[in-house]
Write a protein that holds these residues in place. Structure first.
Motif, mmCIF file in Angstrom:
data_model
loop_
_atom_site.group_PDB
_atom_site.id
_atom_site.type_symbol
_atom_site.label_atom_id
_atom_site.label_comp_id
_atom_site.label_asym_id
_atom_site.label_seq_id
_atom_site.Cartn_x
_atom_site.Cartn_y
_atom_site.Cartn_z
ATOM 1 N N CYS A 1 47.396 53.564 39.094
ATOM 2 C CA CYS A 1 46.400 53.339 40.143
ATOM 3 C C CYS A 1 45.479 54.550 40.329
ATOM 4 O O CYS A 1 44.640 54.558 41.233
ATOM 5 C CB CYS A 1 47.084 53.002 41.464
ATOM 6 S SG CYS A 1 47.909 51.397 41.479
ATOM 7 N N ASP B 1 46.807 49.229 46.965
ATOM 8 C CA ASP B 1 47.678 50.007 46.077
ATOM 9 C C ASP B 1 49.138 49.884 46.513
ATOM 10 O O ASP B 1 50.036 49.766 45.666
ATOM 11 C CB ASP B 1 47.250 51.471 46.078
ATOM 12 C CG ASP B 1 45.879 51.675 45.459
ATOM 13 O OD1 ASP B 1 45.452 50.830 44.672
ATOM 14 O OD2 ASP B 1 45.241 52.702 45.783
ATOM 15 N N GLU C 1 50.522 47.407 48.225
ATOM 16 C CA GLU C 1 51.003 46.050 47.949
ATOM 17 C C GLU C 1 51.322 45.885 46.467
ATOM 18 O O GLU C 1 52.318 45.244 46.104
ATOM 19 C CB GLU C 1 49.946 45.029 48.380
ATOM 20 C CG GLU C 1 49.825 44.918 49.894
ATOM 21 C CD GLU C 1 48.693 44.002 50.320
ATOM 22 O OE1 GLU C 1 48.817 43.362 51.369
ATOM 23 O OE2 GLU C 1 47.669 43.943 49.603
ATOM 24 N N LEU C 2 50.504 46.469 45.604
ATOM 25 C CA LEU C 2 50.800 46.427 44.171
ATOM 26 C C LEU C 2 52.101 47.156 43.858
ATOM 27 O O LEU C 2 52.905 46.708 43.027
ATOM 28 C CB LEU C 2 49.645 47.056 43.399
ATOM 29 C CG LEU C 2 49.841 47.208 41.884
ATOM 30 C CD1 LEU C 2 49.985 45.832 41.234
ATOM 31 C CD2 LEU C 2 48.691 47.976 41.264
ATOM 32 N N ALA D 1 55.049 44.896 44.984
ATOM 33 C CA ALA D 1 55.165 43.586 44.340
ATOM 34 C C ALA D 1 56.355 43.579 43.358
ATOM 35 O O ALA D 1 56.641 44.593 42.717
ATOM 36 C CB ALA D 1 53.868 43.261 43.608
#
Length: 765
Positions: A477, A594, A596-597, A600
């Motif tokens: 990221c 970022d 939430e990614l 996940a």
């Protein structure tokens, strides 16, 4: 490799030749020079030599070094017959400096009156002796003496050691002083005795002066030199007081606030209450284990001394001398540990030397004794030796090595139960004994084996993911990992974490790093500030590390909890400056994406909340499965100003353990039927939280509705004041058949009716 590293080896004197012991028979004035003398010198063979000398102590009957014709002195000086002011001179009378023995150039080197004339000076003064400088590690205080080194060399080589024979000196007078141990934990043993009728002006014997000088100590006076000599011999520091300057009993006590003492180095110090003192009934006499006081020190007029030898707890002495800006040989030994069983033996040895050199008669020994340090036995397991060393040392060999070291032991089945001796403060655990075994056995005797690396699959649960994967996701990221100190500024803890229960460091490495961190945010903000000072306008950093909290039910360290946390910070533009897109500064939703990614396939919830470090109204609490795991938001404007940041950074900090959890993938049959997409815009109260509405729709959605997403928020013309318009995209699909228009319309009407009933929402057309 055995623990006694010889750092340097040198001769006590540089090379020179043809220098002998000579005696000045006569010293007459030089006929042509006022400051020169014409000496007739006996050198043990042949006729008397005529030598011109300008030294002030060139007097008749003095025994001095004489360099004969043909001698070569340090620096390449060649001695030849010459004329000095018209008078023949056949040789040279030498000072210590001219021979390279010391820097004393005030006059000739005066030798022992009993020195045999004509003897080679190198043999007479043992100038072919070698000086060995040992580089000791701090744990080997037992080798800070000649006996200690001899004991160690005997253990390493197997050769027998010969120790100094010390007999008790019988009391010839009844004079003695009472000793009171007011601080028995700090000073559990104190021995002392009075010696009367001493000659403090007696000369230190040349052999003792020579040994002290070669050991790096400057001879001072006979009584002081004796205490230093015994310290070098047996490792026990001693001190001699002028007994006539003492009043009443001797006390070993802690200093009182405001007390002062003038030390032998002429330094006046104000004592703190953690300083151990030796005092009489009137005043402090010495900083115990460090340095004596000037008022009660030995002078040439002293005729009666009080000689002391004591054991002081290392932790009471450690660091105290350095606090006042000086060091001493006594403190160097006491803070590492002195043999508490040899205290009286050292006193008896010093007494005998005082009587032999300074005369006098000794009184009885007063031995004040409290609880001495315990030497708990240490268990050694032979199989543990094999595991640690990779070497099979036979039990018989282990026993032999222990006996050479003077370690007493008993056998318990195969194990050795070893009781450390009183002079070894560094033997406390099993690994200490294993270290003793391997250094005596010889590191060079450990066979070299090729490394073995058996390959096997390491078990890993699919419900877990490694920290490396988390770091890689953040790196993907655009974040860079940093590692900051776990010690932080006290202000960071109060400002950014609201922490009033600080964990302070007893000995911080720097004044600004004085407390343990309870948040990672301070370190990241400091990283940003540092980058801005170096013209880096776009910064993305993250850190994983332990934070520290006081907790009565804490983990491995009682009373403390140390959770593992992850924090990240983004500052500046969303993307590096480029031609393909408009420059935009990072905002809350960029960093939220970022996060939430990172989480996940776990889905986090975000609820508005306040945090000491974050902007009110622009921060949220992060929840996972209903449990709060951290926070996210913009930096509070107050701290943005304090860190001198032109733009507000966006940060998040969460517990790392939930991030390391992963759900097992579950099979879901994919539908071959087409999806139907409908948009719906509703007007609701401005204060209604989106998450509340989405939760309600998800719980009451029709079976054919697969997904509900917000794609627009509108406030303005056409929307009533105090209201807002929310536009949702509804995705519908059936896994078995194509949806009919009537089914789609019915599902949409059901959603609208539910929103109208629960949230008083109005469909916007």
């Amino acid at each position: 490799m055995a623990g006694l590293e010889v750092e340097e080896e040198e001769s006590v004197a540089p090379a020179f030749s043809r220098v002998v012991v000579a005696q000045i028979i006569s010293a007459d004035p030089h006929p042509n020079a006022d400051r020169l003398r014409l000496c007739r010198v006996a050198v043990g063979a042949g006729d008397l030599l005529q030598i011109v000398c300008g030294a002030p102590n060139a007097v008749a009957n003095a025994k001095v070094p004489c360099a004969l014709v043909g001698a070569e002195l340090p620096g390449g000086l060649q001695i030849r017959s010459s004329q000095v002011r018209g008078v023949e001179s056949h040789g040279m009378l030498c000072s210590a400096r001219e021979l390279g023995i010391s820097d004393d150039a005030a006059g000739l080197l005066l030798l022992d009156p009993a020195a045999p004339v004509g003897e080679d000076l190198r043999r007479h003064l043992d100038l072919d002796d070698r000086l060995l400088t040992l580089k000791l590690t701090p744990n080997r205080a037992d080798c800070l003496s000649l006996e200690g080194v001899a004991r160690e060399v005997a253990a390493l080589t197997g050769a027998p050691a010969s120790y100094i024979e010390v007999a008790e000196v019988a009391a010839g007078i009844s004079s003695q002083r009472a000793i009171v141990l007011d601080a028995p934990a700090a000073c559990p043993r104190y021995c002392g005795r009075v010696i009367a009728g001493v000659d403090a002006a007696a000369a230190t014997p040349p052999w003792m002066r020579r040994r002290l000088e070669r050991s790096g100590l400057r001879p001072i006076s006979a009584l002081v030199d004796i205490t230093n000599y015994v310290m070098l011999e047996v490792g026990q520091p001693l001190h001699a007081f002028d007994n006539q300057q003492l009043a009443g009993a001797i006390h070993a006590r802690m200093a009182r606030a405001g007390e002062t003492i003038r030390l032998l180095n002429e330094q006046a110090v104000e004592l703190q209450d953690d300083i151990l003192l030796i005092a009489d009934e009137r005043r402090p006499l010495a900083m115990a284990g460090i340095m004596g006081g000037e008022d009660t020190g030995i002078t040439p007029a002293t005729t009666e001394v009080f000689l002391e030898a004591a054991f002081f707890a290392p932790k009471v002495i450690a660091g105290r001398a350095r606090r006042y800006g000086f060091v001493s040989d006594a403190a160097h030994r006491f803070e590492r540990g002195v043999d508490f069983a040899a205290t009286r033996r050292a006193l008896e040895r010093a007494t005998r030397l005082v009587l032999d050199i300074c005369g006098g008669v000794a009184g009885p020994v007063t031995d004040a004794l409290a609880t001495l340090p315990q030497r708990p036995p240490v268990r050694l397991r032979p199989h543990r030796v094999r595991k640690v060393l990779g070497l099979d040392v036979a039990p018989a060999r282990i026993g032999e090595l222990f006996r050479r070291l003077g370690l007493s032991f008993v056998r318990d089945a195969e194990d050795f139960i070893v009781t450390p001796p009183s002079h070894r403060f560094d033997i406390e655990i099993e690994e200490d004994l294993i270290e003793e075994i391997v250094r005596l056995h010889g590191y060079e005797n450990i066979p070299a084996a090729l490394p073995r690396a058996p390959l096997s699959m390491l078990p890993r649960r699919e419900q877990e993911r490694p920290v490396a994967r988390v770091r890689q996701l953040l790196t993907d990221c655009g974040y860079q990992e940093v590692i900051n100190f776990a010690f932080v500024e006290e202000a960071w803890e109060r400002d950014l974490a609201g922490n009033e229960h600080l964990i302070r460091l007893a000995n911080p490495i720097a004044s600004q790093l004085s407390v343990m961190r309870s948040s990672l945010l301070g370190g990241l903000l400091a990283n940003v500030a540092t980058n801005l000072r170096r013209r880096q306008s776009r910064v993305r950093v993250f850190e994983t590390g332990r934070c520290f909290f006081r907790d009565p039910l804490g983990g491995p360290v009682p009373g403390f909890r140390q959770p593992w946390r992850l924090a990240a910070l983004a500052y500046g533009s969303v993307l590096p400056e480029q031609w393909g897109c408009t420059t935009r500064n990072v905002d809350y939703f960029d960093v939220k994406g970022d996060l939430e990614l990172l989480l996940a396939p776990l889905a986090a919830r975000f609820e508005a909340a306040t945090h000491p470090a974050l902007h009110p109204g622009r921060s949220a609490r992060v929840l996972l499965d209903g449990q709060a795991i951290g926070c996210i938001g913009e930096l509070h404007p107050q701290w943005q100003q304090k860190f001198e940041l032109p733009l507000p950074p966006v940060l998040f900090e969460i517990d790392l353990d939930p991030v390391l959890q992963a759900r097992l993938p579950q099979y879901v049959e994919g539908s071959r039927q087409p999806v139907v997409i409908r948009d719906m815009a509703v007007v609701v109260d401005h204060g209604l939280e989106l998450q509340e509405l989405l939760d309600a729709l998800s719980a009451h959605r029709p079976a054919i509705v697969n997904d509900i997403r917000l794609f627009d928020v509108y406030v303005g013309r056409g929307v009533e004041v105090g209201k807002k318009s929310l536009a949702f995209r509804i995705v519908m699909q059936d896994t078995r058949k194509t949806l009919l228009e009537a089914e789609v319309d019915a599902a949409m009407q059901q959603l609208v009716a539910y929103l109208r009933q629960v949230f008083a929402a109005q469909l916007r057309v």
